[in-house]
Design an enzyme around this catalytic site. Structure first.
Site, PDB file in Angstrom:
ATOM      1  N   TRP A 101       0.813  -1.228   0.000  1.00 37.65           N
ATOM      2  CA  TRP A 101       0.000   0.000   0.000  1.00 37.65           C
ATOM      3  C   TRP A 101       0.833   1.258   0.000  1.00 37.65           C
ATOM      4  CZ3 TRP A 101      -4.232  -0.970  -2.144  1.00 37.65           C
ATOM      5  CH2 TRP A 101      -4.906  -2.172  -1.905  1.00 37.65           C
ATOM      6  N   ASP A 171      -1.949   6.622   5.891  1.00 36.95           N
ATOM      7  CA  ASP A 171      -3.033   5.746   5.440  1.00 36.95           C
ATOM      8  C   ASP A 171      -3.306   4.771   6.581  1.00 36.95           C
ATOM      9  OD1 ASP A 171      -4.575   3.708   4.371  1.00 36.95           O
ATOM     10  OD2 ASP A 171      -3.225   3.269   2.686  1.00 36.95           O
ATOM     11  N   LYS A 195     -12.332  -2.076   6.095  1.00 34.31           N
ATOM     12  CA  LYS A 195     -11.665  -3.054   6.946  1.00 34.31           C
ATOM     13  C   LYS A 195     -12.259  -2.993   8.356  1.00 34.31           C
ATOM     14  CE  LYS A 195      -8.766  -3.267   3.385  1.00 34.31           C
ATOM     15  NZ  LYS A 195      -8.063  -2.337   2.530  1.00 34.31           N
TER      16      LYS A 195
END
Ligand SMILES: *Cc1c(COP(=O)(O)O)cnc(C)c1O
Length: 359
Positions: A101, A171, A195
């Site tokens: 990511w 993030d 999530k």
């Protein structure tokens, strides 16, 4: 019967929240229409949304000088919006390459401006993170960017660096509200909700208001954070369903001990799995112990054949989503907030039995 859901995202939600959605889907609390049929301007949507934002602020003790809102486009859109807004001509931004990511974010930013790679985990195969105390942002960097939890690699920053006058951007898609966070250390925190906070669709944005003074000129409307901040994310139609569900999940978190409560659960749940790994030569954790994720526990077995067998047999026991991400293989148990404690304990028990039969 509900299965044990170890999927990495979209992922498990509190059953109470699913039931509330079901019960109010057709007629929202006697209003005679569904939340997803109502206008997002005023009325029942805004009432619900304002409460959702207030609960989010409360759960993370977000200071008043931060804007909080939700956008669409997933966390991935932010990989573009952040450099579009804050990576200035002739200057650079610091990025860490710590896994899938953060790497994607760094790659997108490098298409829009100068990126300085402050840390590259490639040599360790992305199994470790910088020591926060050693982080020194580059002189004059527009910002320092990190991903708090690498969902695929299974590594998580346990502490965050102090970047001084360089804005810190994170993030937090896969560990938001799994622990308390000192928001004031960050200029911006963002993430997809799918999530830990709700069904896919919405992306939360927490941004110190004065960041807007630093942004590039000439941005198109949607790309401009100032447009969204001014209207708490309602510049265009928000992802209404996702936000409604997030509001309910936030109330569930509040009722279950808040961020502190989630942290205690996360320590206990991940502890079950790491204890089995640590007390065995059969299971192996590929990641640096110092940065083991409490949300995504990544582990290996002695062979890929055994890993495939593990996934198959676990499925028969009602445990879904244990296959590692296709880019890295192996196994991964995602233990997000809504995963019941018993499910983590059941997985640990299953692991021990699997070792006994195959070790
Ligand atoms: C899932 C995930 C993303 C991508 O989110 P999308 O909403 O699919 O764009 C980004 N960062 C992290 C850490 C993630 O876990």
């Amino acid at each position: 019967m509900r299965k044990m859901n170890f999927f990495a995202g979209p992922s498990t939600l509190p059953v109470e929240v699913l039931e509330q959605l079901r019960d109010n889907m057709v007629d929202y609390h006697g209003k005679g229409l569904s939340m997803i049929e109502a206008s997002h301007r005023g009325g029942m949507f805004e009432e619900m949304y304002d409460e959702c934002l207030a609960d989010f602020r409360r759960l993370l003790s977000i200071p008043d000088d931060y804007d909080v809102y939700f956008l669409g486009g997933g966390a991935t859109l932010q990989f573009t919006m952040i450099p579009m807004n804050f990576l200035l001509e002739g200057k650079s931004a610091d990025y860490v390459r710590t896994g899938s990511w953060a790497n994607k974010a760094a790659d997108d930013a490098a298409k829009l401006g100068n990126v300085n790679i402050a840390f590259d985990g490639k040599e360790s195969n992305f199994t470790t993170l910088p020591d926060p105390a050693s982080v020194k942002p580059s002189e004059g960097a527009c910002y320092y960017y990190l991903c708090s939890n690498e969902t695929i690699g299974g590594i998580e920053w346990q502490d965050f660096p102090d970047t001084g006058s360089v804005p810190l951007i994170a993030d937090m898609s896969s560990d938001i509200l799994s622990r308390p966070v000192d928001v004031s250390k960050f200029a911006m925190i963002y993430g997809g909700v799918q999530k830990n906070l709700g069904p896919a669709g919405a992306t939360f944005i927490i941004m110190r208001h004065d960041m807007l003074d630093r942004r590039n000129p000439g941005l198109t409307a949607y790309m401009d954070y100032a447009k969204h901040a001014k209207d708490k994310g309602l510049y265009n139609t928000p992802p209404v369903f996702s936000i409604w569900a997030v509001g309910l999940v936030l109330k569930w978190i509040l009722a279950n001990g808040g961020a502190e409560g989630m942290l205690a659960h996360a320590i206990e749940k991940s502890g079950y799995i790491y204890d089995v790994i640590d007390s065995s030569d059969f299971f192996r954790s590929p990641v640096d112990k110092r940065c083991r994720s409490r949300m995504n526990v990544v582990f290996r077995l002695p062979s890929e054949e055994l890993e495939a067998k593990f996934v198959k047999e676990a499925e028969k026991e009602g445990m879904l989503g244990l296959k590692g991400h296709r880019s890295v293989g192996g196994l991964r148990a995602s233990l997000y907030n809504a995963l019941p404690m018993e499910d983590a304990a059941s997985l640990a028990q299953f692991m021990k039995e699997f070792e006994r039969r195959n070790g």
